[in-house]
Design an enzyme around this catalytic site. Structure first.
Site, short mmCIF file in Angstrom:
data_model
loop_
_atom_site.label_atom_id
_atom_site.label_comp_id
_atom_site.label_asym_id
_atom_site.label_seq_id
_atom_site.Cartn_x
_atom_site.Cartn_y
_atom_site.Cartn_z
N CYS A 57 12.84 5.34 1.96
CA CYS A 57 11.54 5.03 1.37
C CYS A 57 10.46 5.36 2.41
O CYS A 57 10.73 6.11 3.35
CB CYS A 57 11.46 3.57 0.92
SG CYS A 57 11.47 2.37 2.27
N CYS A 97 0.82 -1.21 0.00
CA CYS A 97 0.00 0.00 0.00
C CYS A 97 0.85 1.26 0.00
O CYS A 97 0.38 2.33 -0.38
CB CYS A 97 -0.96 0.00 1.19
SG CYS A 97 -0.19 0.14 2.81
#
Length: 355
Positions: A318, A182
């Site tokens: 990230c 997600c």
């Protein structure tokens, strides 16, 4: 038990006071306090489950709030299990809430799961699902499964009364680069609520003994079409013969050491004008990024590595810290002498520390 609280359940034909008593005696473990875990926890607690265990080692971040509706902005940066404990006890103080501020691992899975009647897995990764499955097979515990992908979700019940296991449906763990998540692909806030509530329903059916449990059936929900379909699958008896856990369940070699720095240290790195490589998608980067960072999406990292100065340390960033580890391995293979670091917890942890 405060019988008045549960009157609307106990007058329900087929459930009654006996069903409520079974819930009060039940012990349910919920693995994960995120998008799926929040509706599971909220409804099982409200319905009067006697003991609920929560396993999670994450903290609340602002990116959670559109779907993890148990939390609010005042919880940002706090441990999810601690924040959930406070909210659930305020919601219904009748039950017992036990929190495990840790991730499920091969070292603690058997010990934690042993004390519970049913396991509801609301994790978001394949290694944890295979670990949960194997521990439940060894301990003969039913396990309620839920998963999300974009606008879709899946629900099933494994290891129920000798029925099929997770490995009967998914025999082999996919490779890390084959699995969307997600953070990269997004999730519509309401979809985890729908799937999590279906998981909670299956857990109640297992405990109380009502209805037809989704054993040997995979329920697939399509939110855009508002449609449901069921796929049947059979037991492979070999999958029920497991006697011990694997040595490890991670995608990565457990002996591999990835140099890292904490998200808390990122502020100091920015002050020193360190080289930060953001490997998230274009959409994620445009939505929010650290101004000083260099954007190279993970899927184009190898072809764009010339944008990186390997003569100085490289800090890979990230959203949650997973893709930066993948980026580390890709770059280390081509540039073995370079100083590469993954930022633990990614932007989620960094934003939580800054709040």
């Amino acid at each position: 038990m405060n019988q008045e609280r549960y009157t609307r359940q106990t007058i329900l034909k087929g459930f009654g006071l006996e069903g409520q008593k079974k819930l009060v005696k039940a012990k349910i473990l919920v693995i994960g306090a995120g998008g799926l875990g929040v509706p599971v926890l909220t409804y099982l607690n409200a319905m009067g489950v006697g003991k609920i265990g929560i396993v999670d080692n994450d903290v609340v971040s602002i990116t959670n709030l559109h779907r993890q509706v148990l939390y609010d902005e005042g919880d940002i940066g706090e441990s999810k299990v601690i924040a959930a404990l406070k909210k659930l006890m305020a919601q219904n103080p009748d039950g017992e809430i036990v929190v495990y501020n840790t991730f499920l691992t091969t070292k603690n899975a058997i010990e934690i799961i042993t004390d519970y009647d049913v396991v509801v897995d609301t994790s978001d990764n394949f290694p944890t699902r295979y670990l949960v499955n194997d521990a439940c097979v060894i301990l003969n515990k039913p396990f309620v499964y839920g998963a999300l992908h974009g606008y879709e979700g899946q629900v099933s019940v494994f290891n129920y009364k000798g029925g099929p296991t997770y490995r009967c449906l998914f025999p082999q763990m996919p490779k890390e680069n084959e699995v969307p998540n997600c953070n990269e692909h997004g999730v519509l806030g309401i979809i985890p609520g729908i799937i999590g509530n279906l998981q909670a329903l299956e857990a109640v059916k297992v405990i109380v003994g009502i209805g037809e449990v989704l054993s040997g059936k995979l329920l697939i929900f399509d939110g855009l079409q508002q449609s449901y379909q069921k796929i049947k699958f059979k037991l492979n008896s070999e999958n029920r013969k497991r006697k011990k856990l694997q040595d490890f369940y991670e995608w990565n070699d457990p002996c591999e050491i990835i140099p890292n720095v904490s998200a808390d240290e990122l502020q100091n790195l920015l002050s020193d004008k360190a080289q930060i490589i953001d490997v998230r998608t274009i959409e994620e980067y445009e939505n929010y990024h650290i101004p000083e960072s260099i954007h190279i999406p993970l899927d184009s990292l190898e072809t764009n590595s010339d944008k990186i100065n390997f003569s100085i340390p490289v800090y890979l960033l990230c959203q949650s810290g997973k893709r930066s580890e993948t980026a580390f391995r890709q770059l280390k293979e081509k540039h073995p002498e370079s100083s590469l670091f993954s930022i633990l917890g990614g932007l989620n942890q960094y934003l939580a520390a800054c709040s």
